[in-house]
Design an enzyme around this catalytic site. Sequence first.
Site, PDB file in Angstrom:
ATOM      1  N   TYR A   1      33.262  39.290  32.320  1.00 31.58           N
ATOM      2  CA  TYR A   1      31.982  38.910  31.710  1.00 31.58           C
ATOM      3  C   TYR A   1      31.606  39.771  30.514  1.00 31.58           C
ATOM      4  O   TYR A   1      30.547  39.576  29.916  1.00 31.58           O
ATOM      5  CB  TYR A   1      30.865  39.005  32.765  1.00 31.58           C
ATOM      6  CG  TYR A   1      30.778  40.364  33.431  1.00 31.58           C
ATOM      7  CD1 TYR A   1      30.033  41.385  32.857  1.00 31.58           C
ATOM      8  CD2 TYR A   1      31.437  40.622  34.629  1.00 31.58           C
ATOM      9  CE1 TYR A   1      29.958  42.639  33.468  1.00 31.58           C
ATOM     10  CE2 TYR A   1      31.369  41.861  35.242  1.00 31.58           C
ATOM     11  CZ  TYR A   1      30.626  42.860  34.650  1.00 31.58           C
ATOM     12  OH  TYR A   1      30.553  44.105  35.249  1.00 31.58           O
ATOM     13  N   GLY A   2      32.462  40.710  30.121  1.00 29.95           N
ATOM     14  CA  GLY A   2      32.120  41.626  29.026  1.00 29.95           C
ATOM     15  C   GLY A   2      33.257  41.797  28.052  1.00 29.95           C
ATOM     16  O   GLY A   2      33.714  40.836  27.417  1.00 29.95           O
ATOM     17  N   THR A   3      33.754  43.012  27.921  1.00 31.14           N
ATOM     18  CA  THR A   3      34.763  43.306  26.902  1.00 31.14           C
ATOM     19  C   THR A   3      36.129  42.715  27.210  1.00 31.14           C
ATOM     20  O   THR A   3      37.019  42.752  26.358  1.00 31.14           O
ATOM     21  CB  THR A   3      34.906  44.830  26.720  1.00 31.14           C
ATOM     22  OG1 THR A   3      35.469  45.421  27.902  1.00 31.14           O
ATOM     23  CG2 THR A   3      33.564  45.483  26.411  1.00 31.14           C
ATOM     24  N   LEU A   4      36.325  42.159  28.405  1.00 29.86           N
ATOM     25  CA  LEU A   4      37.588  41.494  28.748  1.00 29.86           C
ATOM     26  C   LEU A   4      37.565  39.995  28.466  1.00 29.86           C
ATOM     27  O   LEU A   4      38.582  39.307  28.644  1.00 29.86           O
ATOM     28  CB  LEU A   4      37.930  41.730  30.220  1.00 29.86           C
ATOM     29  CG  LEU A   4      38.399  43.140  30.577  1.00 29.86           C
ATOM     30  CD1 LEU A   4      38.403  43.339  32.091  1.00 29.86           C
ATOM     31  CD2 LEU A   4      39.796  43.407  30.012  1.00 29.86           C
TER      32      LEU A   4
ATOM     33  N   GLU B   1      37.926  50.175  33.914  1.00 34.60           N
ATOM     34  CA  GLU B   1      36.594  50.105  34.496  1.00 34.60           C
ATOM     35  C   GLU B   1      36.160  51.408  35.177  1.00 34.60           C
ATOM     36  O   GLU B   1      35.085  51.450  35.779  1.00 34.60           O
ATOM     37  CB  GLU B   1      36.536  48.951  35.511  1.00 34.60           C
ATOM     38  CG  GLU B   1      36.941  47.591  34.939  1.00 34.60           C
ATOM     39  CD  GLU B   1      35.940  47.027  33.941  1.00 34.60           C
ATOM     40  OE1 GLU B   1      34.897  47.682  33.699  1.00 34.60           O
ATOM     41  OE2 GLU B   1      36.196  45.944  33.384  1.00 34.60           O
TER      42      GLU B   1
END
Length: 313
Positions: free
Chosen positions: A178-181, A249
């Site tokens: 849901y973010g930088t991936l 993470e």
Amino acid sequence: MEDIQMTVTETRERLYFAYGSNLNEADWARFCDRIGVATDVIEAVGPAVLPDMQLCFDYYSHGRQGGALDIAPMRGHVVHGVLYRVSPRGWTALDRKEGAPNFYERIERLAVKPDGSMVKVFTYAVTAARRRDFCAPTAEYRALVAAGLQASGLPIDGLNAAAENRPPRAEIDHVFVYGTLLSGERNAGLIPAQCVKARQPATVAGALFDTGNGYPALALQDGARGVVQGECLQIEDLPALLGTLDRLEGFAGYDDPAPLFYRTIVEAKTKGRGAVKAWCYVGARAGMFRDEIVGGCWRSHLVELAVGKRATP
């Protein structure tokens, strides 16, 4: 933010995670009758899994006349079981049945509940001195454990693999990002394109927060308040990739005393395949949950930030 859950919930008394013969009510009743205690010294709470673990038969039980179940580390896999509340007399009975501390020992682990939250539990593992190579179980013992799992609505695939001394199948082959991936974002390259079998838009019940450090953090919710938008990726050999994602993470394992994120299991709702179980990294520190991203979309939030910067004289 009253409905935000911290990932690890604390219980007043430590719960017990059962994964083997103690799931079989008849077997437990026979033992309790033999030692003169009531069966209700343990009380079922509900299902859970031990993450990054597998079942194995590495201990010979003279009482069972064959292999007896144990658990061993295995990244990306899970052991299914049931959580129990246990009275003081119950712990004494369990220790006696498991031959603790000489044959099995009581250990502390994190278990994942169906809603993705985690709870500290006690379970039993064979002591290092008693472990050996594969010990085949008897058909009777295997059937006894299978009956207990099935009575609790749990799968027996892991049991069958362990009993046949073959590698277990990784039943969770999706990861929710849901973010930088996300595709096109700065860390998307950590997930090789050739490993991605499918990629679909998806949502997870929760709330999204800007940590102020260039990445977001997801907080679990019961679904009544909002959802987090992202992508659900089906990965070829996901366990092999999880080590890379764990390092990104700041997650060093379930015994890490101060992780940045926890890796848990969530229900991701996709547009193409419906609801699937997926690994997901959720914030582990309370300080992450201050600036909520309304709408739960990291990409939209980045656009708003960019527009705001351009509008600032």
